[in-house]
Design a protein around this motif. Sequence first.
Motif, PDB file in Angstrom:
ATOM      1  N   LEU A  26       0.826  -1.216   0.000  1.00 15.82           N
ATOM      2  CA  LEU A  26       0.000   0.000   0.000  1.00 15.82           C
ATOM      3  C   LEU A  26       0.856   1.260   0.000  1.00 15.82           C
ATOM      4  CD1 LEU A  26      -2.937  -0.919   2.404  1.00 15.82           C
ATOM      5  CD2 LEU A  26      -3.011  -0.582  -0.069  1.00 15.82           C
ATOM      6  N   VAL A  27       1.951   1.249   0.740  1.00 16.29           N
ATOM      7  CA  VAL A  27       2.855   2.406   0.750  1.00 16.29           C
ATOM      8  C   VAL A  27       3.455   2.607  -0.637  1.00 16.29           C
ATOM      9  CG1 VAL A  27       5.069   3.226   1.644  1.00 16.29           C
ATOM     10  CG2 VAL A  27       3.347   2.349   3.214  1.00 16.29           C
ATOM     11  N   ALA A  28       3.869   1.507  -1.266  1.00 18.20           N
ATOM     12  CA  ALA A  28       4.434   1.609  -2.620  1.00 18.20           C
ATOM     13  C   ALA A  28       3.386   2.136  -3.598  1.00 18.20           C
ATOM     14  CB  ALA A  28       4.962   0.253  -3.079  1.00 18.20           C
ATOM     15  N   LEU A  29       2.152   1.679  -3.488  1.00 19.18           N
ATOM     16  CA  LEU A  29       1.076   2.155  -4.345  1.00 19.18           C
ATOM     17  C   LEU A  29       0.812   3.643  -4.122  1.00 19.18           C
ATOM     18  CD1 LEU A  29      -1.132   1.457  -6.408  1.00 19.18           C
ATOM     19  CD2 LEU A  29      -2.622   0.961  -4.462  1.00 19.18           C
ATOM     20  N   CYS A  30       0.789   4.055  -2.864  1.00 20.80           N
ATOM     21  CA  CYS A  30       0.579   5.473  -2.559  1.00 20.80           C
ATOM     22  C   CYS A  30       1.722   6.334  -3.095  1.00 20.80           C
ATOM     23  CB  CYS A  30       0.429   5.685  -1.054  1.00 20.80           C
ATOM     24  SG  CYS A  30      -1.129   5.067  -0.416  1.00 20.80           S
TER      25      CYS A  30
END
Length: 169
Positions: A26-30
Amino acid sequence: MSLTSSRFLRALRDLLIAMINATLILVALCLFLGLRLSDRVERVATGIAQSVVSLDPLRDDVQGMTDEISALRADLAGFREASGAVTSEAGQALQVRLGAMEARLDSVGTRVDTVRERLQSVEFDPEALVDHAIQTASAEVVRAAGMLSGCEMPSEAPVPPIGAVQDSE
């Protein structure tokens, strides 16, 4: 330690690792979406700067056209006065043509006034330009988010042109 508690601890550890992995994804996607958003904002800012810079020559051209229309109207008035004494058939035809030219000049003058008003609305109200950029960017973000999730977008209304009057609800 019993076998059950060992399995339970292993399951908790695996669950914790899965949660950490999901969080990292999720952090990478954000971060990816934030990078795309910042790129889009940079392009919009560049577009706004180019639009504002490109208004100066257009404003000068509109002013030049207004001056030319005024000069043509003065010339037409001079021709009309000069041909007023002539009563021949050629003089009548000249009067008709002068009337038609004056009507065309009025039409062009109306269009020039409309262009001048739109230029002034953008020049004196840069919020209209920014609002248009925000609407366009938000429509693009919604479209990209829909494509990302595989959803089908409903038919949407087109983005209104810059300076268009919007209905307030």
